[in-house]
Design a protein around this motif. Structure first.
Motif, short mmCIF file in Angstrom:
data_model
loop_
_atom_site.label_atom_id
_atom_site.label_comp_id
_atom_site.label_asym_id
_atom_site.label_seq_id
_atom_site.Cartn_x
_atom_site.Cartn_y
_atom_site.Cartn_z
N LEU A 68 61.35 66.35 -4.58
CA LEU A 68 60.46 65.44 -3.87
C LEU A 68 60.20 64.18 -4.70
N LEU A 69 59.94 64.35 -5.98
CA LEU A 69 59.73 63.20 -6.86
C LEU A 69 60.98 62.32 -6.94
N GLU A 70 62.14 62.95 -6.98
CA GLU A 70 63.39 62.18 -7.02
C GLU A 70 63.61 61.41 -5.74
N VAL A 71 63.33 62.02 -4.59
CA VAL A 71 63.50 61.33 -3.30
C VAL A 71 62.52 60.17 -3.20
N LEU A 72 61.27 60.40 -3.57
CA LEU A 72 60.28 59.32 -3.52
C LEU A 72 60.64 58.20 -4.49
N GLY A 73 61.14 58.55 -5.66
CA GLY A 73 61.59 57.55 -6.63
C GLY A 73 62.75 56.74 -6.10
N PHE A 74 63.69 57.41 -5.46
CA PHE A 74 64.84 56.72 -4.88
C PHE A 74 64.39 55.75 -3.79
N LEU A 75 63.51 56.21 -2.92
CA LEU A 75 63.02 55.34 -1.85
C LEU A 75 62.26 54.13 -2.41
N ALA A 76 61.47 54.34 -3.44
CA ALA A 76 60.73 53.24 -4.05
C ALA A 76 61.69 52.23 -4.67
N VAL A 77 62.71 52.71 -5.36
CA VAL A 77 63.69 51.81 -5.97
C VAL A 77 64.44 51.04 -4.90
N VAL A 78 64.87 51.71 -3.85
CA VAL A 78 65.60 51.04 -2.77
C VAL A 78 64.74 49.97 -2.11
N GLN A 79 63.48 50.29 -1.84
CA GLN A 79 62.59 49.31 -1.21
C GLN A 79 62.28 48.15 -2.17
N GLY A 80 62.17 48.42 -3.45
CA GLY A 80 61.95 47.36 -4.43
C GLY A 80 63.14 46.41 -4.50
N VAL A 81 64.34 46.98 -4.54
CA VAL A 81 65.55 46.16 -4.55
C VAL A 81 65.67 45.39 -3.24
N ALA A 82 65.37 46.05 -2.12
CA ALA A 82 65.44 45.37 -0.82
C ALA A 82 64.47 44.20 -0.77
N GLY A 83 63.28 44.37 -1.32
CA GLY A 83 62.31 43.28 -1.34
C GLY A 83 62.79 42.11 -2.17
N LEU A 84 63.40 42.38 -3.31
CA LEU A 84 63.92 41.30 -4.14
C LEU A 84 65.11 40.61 -3.50
N VAL A 85 66.00 41.40 -2.90
CA VAL A 85 67.16 40.81 -2.22
C VAL A 85 66.70 39.95 -1.05
N THR A 86 65.72 40.43 -0.30
CA THR A 86 65.19 39.67 0.83
C THR A 86 64.56 38.37 0.36
N GLU A 87 63.89 38.41 -0.76
CA GLU A 87 63.18 37.23 -1.26
C GLU A 87 64.15 36.14 -1.69
N PHE A 88 65.30 36.53 -2.23
CA PHE A 88 66.24 35.55 -2.78
C PHE A 88 67.49 35.36 -1.94
#
Length: 68
Positions: free
Chosen positions: A4-24
């Motif tokens: 569960l921690l790994e899945v939540l960590g993966f989702l957080a990383v993906v959303q963080g990267v998506a936010g940065l990619v969207t911003e730039f």
């Protein structure tokens, strides 16, 4: 619990990267852009999600070592 921690960590990383990619770039995806509270602070929210994801991976790794 470790998975569960790994899945939540993966989702957080993906959303963080998506936010940065969207911003730039011209892409428009990810949850950070859709949260009105973060309006104007999307980069900081994305970086916070990346840090949270790394922390969740570290917690999952620690959880796995202590139980086995």
């Amino acid at each position: 619990m470790k998975q569960l921690l790994e899945v939540l960590g993966f989702l957080a990383v993906v959303q963080g990267v998506a936010g940065l990619v969207t911003e730039f770039s011209d892409w428009d995806w990810g949850l950070v852009r859709r949260i009105g509270l973060l309006d104007g602070y999307e980069v900081y929210g994305s970086i916070a999600l990346l840090v949270l994801g790394v922390a969740l991976f570290a917690a999952a790794e620690n959880r796995g070592q202590s139980s086995g």
